[in-house]
Design an enzyme around this catalytic site. Structure first.
Site, PDB file in Angstrom:
ATOM      1  N   ASP A 114      47.222  15.060  32.622  1.00 23.04           N
ATOM      2  CA  ASP A 114      46.018  15.860  32.459  1.00 23.04           C
ATOM      3  C   ASP A 114      46.185  16.581  31.126  1.00 23.04           C
ATOM      4  O   ASP A 114      47.227  17.185  30.866  1.00 23.04           O
ATOM      5  CB  ASP A 114      45.923  16.862  33.610  1.00 23.04           C
ATOM      6  CG  ASP A 114      44.632  17.660  33.610  1.00 23.04           C
ATOM      7  OD1 ASP A 114      44.230  18.133  32.525  1.00 23.04           O
ATOM      8  OD2 ASP A 114      44.039  17.838  34.688  1.00 23.04           O
ATOM      9  N   SER A 115      45.162  16.551  30.269  1.00 17.07           N
ATOM     10  CA  SER A 115      45.362  17.130  28.939  1.00 17.07           C
ATOM     11  C   SER A 115      45.542  18.636  28.985  1.00 17.07           C
ATOM     12  O   SER A 115      45.931  19.241  27.982  1.00 17.07           O
ATOM     13  CB  SER A 115      44.212  16.759  28.004  1.00 17.07           C
ATOM     14  OG  SER A 115      43.056  17.514  28.264  1.00 17.07           O
ATOM     15  N   THR A 122      40.699  12.780  31.942  1.00 16.77           N
ATOM     16  CA  THR A 122      39.655  12.515  32.922  1.00 16.77           C
ATOM     17  C   THR A 122      39.201  11.064  32.902  1.00 16.77           C
ATOM     18  O   THR A 122      38.884  10.494  33.956  1.00 16.77           O
ATOM     19  CB  THR A 122      38.454  13.440  32.667  1.00 16.77           C
ATOM     20  OG1 THR A 122      38.872  14.794  32.848  1.00 16.77           O
ATOM     21  CG2 THR A 122      37.303  13.142  33.617  1.00 16.77           C
ATOM     22  N   THR A 173      39.683  15.885  27.718  1.00 16.04           N
ATOM     23  CA  THR A 173      38.821  16.676  26.839  1.00 16.04           C
ATOM     24  C   THR A 173      39.265  18.126  26.682  1.00 16.04           C
ATOM     25  O   THR A 173      38.889  18.768  25.692  1.00 16.04           O
ATOM     26  CB  THR A 173      37.368  16.659  27.344  1.00 16.04           C
ATOM     27  OG1 THR A 173      37.303  17.235  28.649  1.00 16.04           O
ATOM     28  CG2 THR A 173      36.821  15.249  27.378  1.00 16.04           C
ATOM     29  N   ASP A 174      40.043  18.661  27.616  1.00 10.56           N
ATOM     30  CA  ASP A 174      40.401  20.079  27.521  1.00 10.56           C
ATOM     31  C   ASP A 174      41.117  20.406  26.221  1.00 10.56           C
ATOM     32  O   ASP A 174      40.888  21.458  25.623  1.00 10.56           O
ATOM     33  CB  ASP A 174      41.266  20.499  28.712  1.00 10.56           C
ATOM     34  CG  ASP A 174      40.452  20.753  29.968  1.00 10.56           C
ATOM     35  OD1 ASP A 174      39.216  20.926  29.849  1.00 10.56           O
ATOM     36  OD2 ASP A 174      41.036  20.776  31.064  1.00 10.56           O
ATOM     37  N   GLN A 223      37.400  35.112  14.727  1.00  8.60           N
ATOM     38  CA  GLN A 223      37.013  34.806  16.098  1.00  8.60           C
ATOM     39  C   GLN A 223      35.618  34.192  16.167  1.00  8.60           C
ATOM     40  O   GLN A 223      35.276  33.558  17.162  1.00  8.60           O
ATOM     41  CB  GLN A 223      37.028  36.084  16.940  1.00  8.60           C
ATOM     42  CG  GLN A 223      38.385  36.720  17.104  1.00  8.60           C
ATOM     43  CD  GLN A 223      38.327  38.006  17.908  1.00  8.60           C
ATOM     44  OE1 GLN A 223      37.327  38.300  18.552  1.00  8.60           O
ATOM     45  NE2 GLN A 223      39.402  38.780  17.876  1.00  8.60           N
ATOM     46  N   CYS A 224      34.818  34.383  15.151  1.00 10.70           N
ATOM     47  CA  CYS A 224      33.439  33.899  15.160  1.00 10.70           C
ATOM     48  C   CYS A 224      33.413  32.400  14.871  1.00 10.70           C
ATOM     49  O   CYS A 224      34.044  31.951  13.901  1.00 10.70           O
ATOM     50  CB  CYS A 224      32.607  34.630  14.115  1.00 10.70           C
ATOM     51  SG  CYS A 224      32.592  36.418  14.315  1.00 10.70           S
TER      52      CYS A 224
END
Length: 330
Positions: free
Chosen positions: A60-61, A15, A94-95, A266-267
């Protein structure tokens, strides 16, 4: 933490340098000239001398792949070893910024130079953009002196490269370092076969979250082809559907044929502890490695670096349990 005298600015796209097109924002070349022009408007900043390199084509990342990680690592090595740069700033979308930072943390083990990654939530030149603040803030941090290793610079903060995650899209303060219980890596020295100078080969990996109703067929599909490693996102402290014999058998079969299986929580503040519940013990018995409190980004990047170095499954299991750069948080 010596000040940088010559910094490599490595532009990958993202970006920060995007331009508007008929289809929306797209990566664009020519960012070096924009950077030089903007620096002339900020004569009061103390910045290191820098040289610019662009990975072509800029992307694009969202299109970032592990092969790009290897190309970025190779460009960093060239800048430091052949071009005399003593610090590196990677401009990145940033993705997948946290994924690349984590992967580079392991691909560049032993590199005696600071590597910062930054990007922006809005393109440079757009009203309210964070692009120049992040970019010049990162250069300022390198000028002032930064520790060797990989870090993110975002929204006026330096973040641990193997502990950071993107938490949102609506705020300019989009990244955070996830908590750790200790502050220094446990490992003592970098083993020669994991040194940044050692060549790496691309390997296929998979990530799969457990969820109520997951079937063995879905697990087998994720492990199809040439997948060499799996990051399994378990519940809480490393539990899963332990009463599903077929699912457990699929895990055991993959382990038996040499697929490295890694368990994380997952937490966001979770920590794997297989011995706490019987459900966790049954997963561990299928051959899963304990990922401690590692993030998804760190577990994937570390697995990629270890398997890409040509290590056997047993060697990967050994080094995955060693805290190499502060990634495990246990």
């Amino acid at each position: 933490m010596p000040a940088s005298r010559k910094t490599l600015v490595l532009y990958t796209g993202g970006t920060i340098g995007m331009q508007q097109s008929a289809d929306g924002l797209m990566p664009a070349s020519g960012f070096a000239e924009r950077l030089r022009a903007q620096q002339l408007l900020q004569p009061g900043r103390a910045l290191p001398d820098w040289q610019f390199r662009e990975l072509l084509p800029p992307i694009d990342s969202a299109n970032m792949t592990p092969r790009h990680w290897l190309a970025i690592a190779a460009a960093i090595r060239q800048g430091v070893e052949q071009e005399g740069c003593d610090a590196v700033l990677v401009l990145h979308g940033t993705d997948t910024l946290a994924y690349s930072a984590a992967a580079l943390s392991f691909l560049l083990l032993g590199l005696e130079a600071p590597v910062l990654l930054t990007g922006s939530m809005l393109p440079a030149g757009v009203p309210g953009s964070d692009a120049w603040d992040n970019l010049f803030g990162a250069l300022q941090a390198l000028h002032d002196g930064a520790v060797a290793g990989v870090q993110l610079y975002f929204h006026d903060r330096l973040l641990h490269g193997a502990r950071a995650s993107k938490l949102g899209t609506a705020s300019l303060d989009a990244f955070a370092t996830l908590p750790r219980q200790r502050h220094e890596p446990r490992g003592s020295g970098i083993p020669p076969h994991l040194d940044y100078r050692q060549p790496r080969q691309p390997v296929e990996l998979a990530v799969l979250p457990l969820y109520p109703g997951i079937q063995a067929a879905q697990l087998r599909a994720a492990l199809a082809g040439n997948v060499r490693g799996l990051v399994l996102e378990c519940y809480g402290s490393g539990t899963g559907p332990s009463d599903d014999a077929e699912l457990l058998a699929a895990l055991a079969e993959a382990h038996a044929r040499g697929v490295v299986l890694v368990a994380i929580s997952q937490c966001p503040q979770g920590h794997v502890d297989f011995g706490l519940y019987a459900a966790g013990s049954r997963l561990a018995a299928c051959g899963l490695l304990d990922g401690g409190g590692m993030t998804r980004e760190a577990a994937l990047g570390k697995l990629f670096a270890l398997l890409g170095a040509g290590l056997t499954a047993a060697e990967v299991a050994h080094w995955f349990a060693v805290d190499l750069c502060g990634e495990r948080a246990d």
